[in-house]
Enzyme design. Structure first.
Site, PDB file in Angstrom:
ATOM      1  N   CYS A   1       0.827  -1.213   0.000  1.00 16.00           N
ATOM      2  CA  CYS A   1       0.000   0.000   0.000  1.00 16.00           C
ATOM      3  C   CYS A   1       0.862   1.265   0.000  1.00 16.00           C
ATOM      4  CB  CYS A   1      -0.966  -0.012   1.175  1.00 16.00           C
ATOM      5  SG  CYS A   1      -0.199  -0.299   2.790  1.00 16.00           S
ATOM      6  N   TYR A   2       1.752   1.392   0.967  1.00 16.73           N
ATOM      7  CA  TYR A   2       2.652   2.544   0.976  1.00 16.73           C
ATOM      8  C   TYR A   2       3.457   2.596  -0.320  1.00 16.73           C
ATOM      9  CZ  TYR A   2       2.381   3.491   6.102  1.00 16.73           C
ATOM     10  OH  TYR A   2       2.011   3.842   7.380  1.00 16.73           O
TER      11      TYR A   2
END
Length: 323
Positions: free
Chosen positions: A142-143
């Protein structure tokens, strides 16, 4: 792959976590995908509609890797914690009836035998996947998604490290109780963690072939990622030229929005979009800051998985995600 097939069966291993539930909801509204079964050790015997409204009433099973392979399902999604995927992958590779395996964990992100795909960046065109079955796709972190989408269009202009300061909602810490998802700890608070050599730092540096430093933090909101990125240019740049770069780079990608204003989490929460903006260039044109926002559970995980499944099937990548 035959994109004229009316529907494809899909099985999910692991739905106790937030991402698994988000994926279930997306598959429910997808015109080409049909849930065939779901496996979860801790939720065995519960009907799916206990987890997601308007879902199937089929009961959740607890399936071994061999039982999963014997299901002869078109698409298998591994929504397991890191370190648990390999027994299922080994079993599925022996059974060629499965067309697509997609892993949402970090287990295969550095494996050259797997396709790592942020659809807007990795040049994996519609229907242009490897022919060997099963097609194996590693979904990005996600990051890592938020960082790569913001850096990729301008990485050839940069020098030195890109410094990334990320803040995630506590859903990113998962459902297992930890200090990073404890609401008492998070109340009126911002908590840094894994501040050196975070796995997503390695992921972005390798996949972009450009060095980054990354400082992750968790806050008291539930979902979303706000990523602030500071960069230095090898030659002076103007704000207009950099903004045009982003617009041109993402002109054909409906799920990435470039804007002049500073993005906010309210723009992306519960959407499959990434919003990039707030570009600010120093007076000497040598430095800049830009912000990238995504929903960590969707563009950072479940909806990006749907994009990748769509591409592997040879259909439009946004089917099932946009009206």
């Amino acid at each position: 792959m035959n994109n004229n097939q009316s529907t494809y069966t899909l099985g999910i291993i692991g739905v106790r976590g937030y991402v698994g539930k988000e994926l279930l909801a997306l598959v429910n509204q997808h015109p080409k995908l049909e849930i065939a079964w779901v496996s979860s050790r801790k939720l065995t015997g519960q009907p799916l509609n206990n987890l997601v409204e308007n879902s199937s009433s089929i009961l959740i099973e607890n399936l071994s890797p061999e039982q999963v392979a014997a299901k002869n399902t078109d698409i298998i999604v591994l929504a397991l914690p890191n370190g648990f995927a390999s027994p299922y992958v080994d079993a599925l590779e022996k059974n060629k009836s499965t067309q697509i395996i997609i892993d949402l964990s970090a287990d295969y992100r550095f494996d050259k035998n797997w396709l790592y795909s942020i659809p807007e960046l990795n040049n994996i065109k519609q229907g242009n996947y490897q022919l060997n079955k099963p097609i194996k796709i590693s979904n990005p972190g996600c990051y890592a998604t938020a960082m790569q989408l913001a850096i990729a269009p301008i990485k050839d202009l940069l020098k030195g490290y890109a410094h990334c300061f990320g803040v995630s909602g506590y859903s990113g810490a998962g459902t297992t109780p930890t200090p990073n998802n404890n609401l008492d700890n998070l109340k009126h608070n911002l908590i840094g963690y894994k501040l050196v050599e975070h796995l997503h730092e390695k992921e972005v540096s390798e996949k972009l072939d450009y060095p980054i430093s990354f400082s992750p933090h968790v806050a008291e909101f539930f979902r979303g990622i706000n990523m602030t990125i500071q960069i230095e240019f090898s030659q002076p740049q103007t704000q207009a030229s950099i903004f045009n770069r982003f617009n041109d780079f993402y002109a054909m990608n409906d799920l990435v929005i470039c804007q002049e204003a500073i993005p906010t989490l309210q723009q992306v929460v519960k959407t499959p979009h990434c919003v990039i903006g707030g570009l600010t260039v120093s007076k000497d044109g040598k430095r800049a800051t830009i912000i990238s926002c995504i929903d960590n559970l969707l563009k950072g995980a479940a909806s990006q998985a749907i994009q990748n499944i769509n591409l592997a099937l040879g259909i439009e990548p946004t089917i099932g995600l946009t009206s």
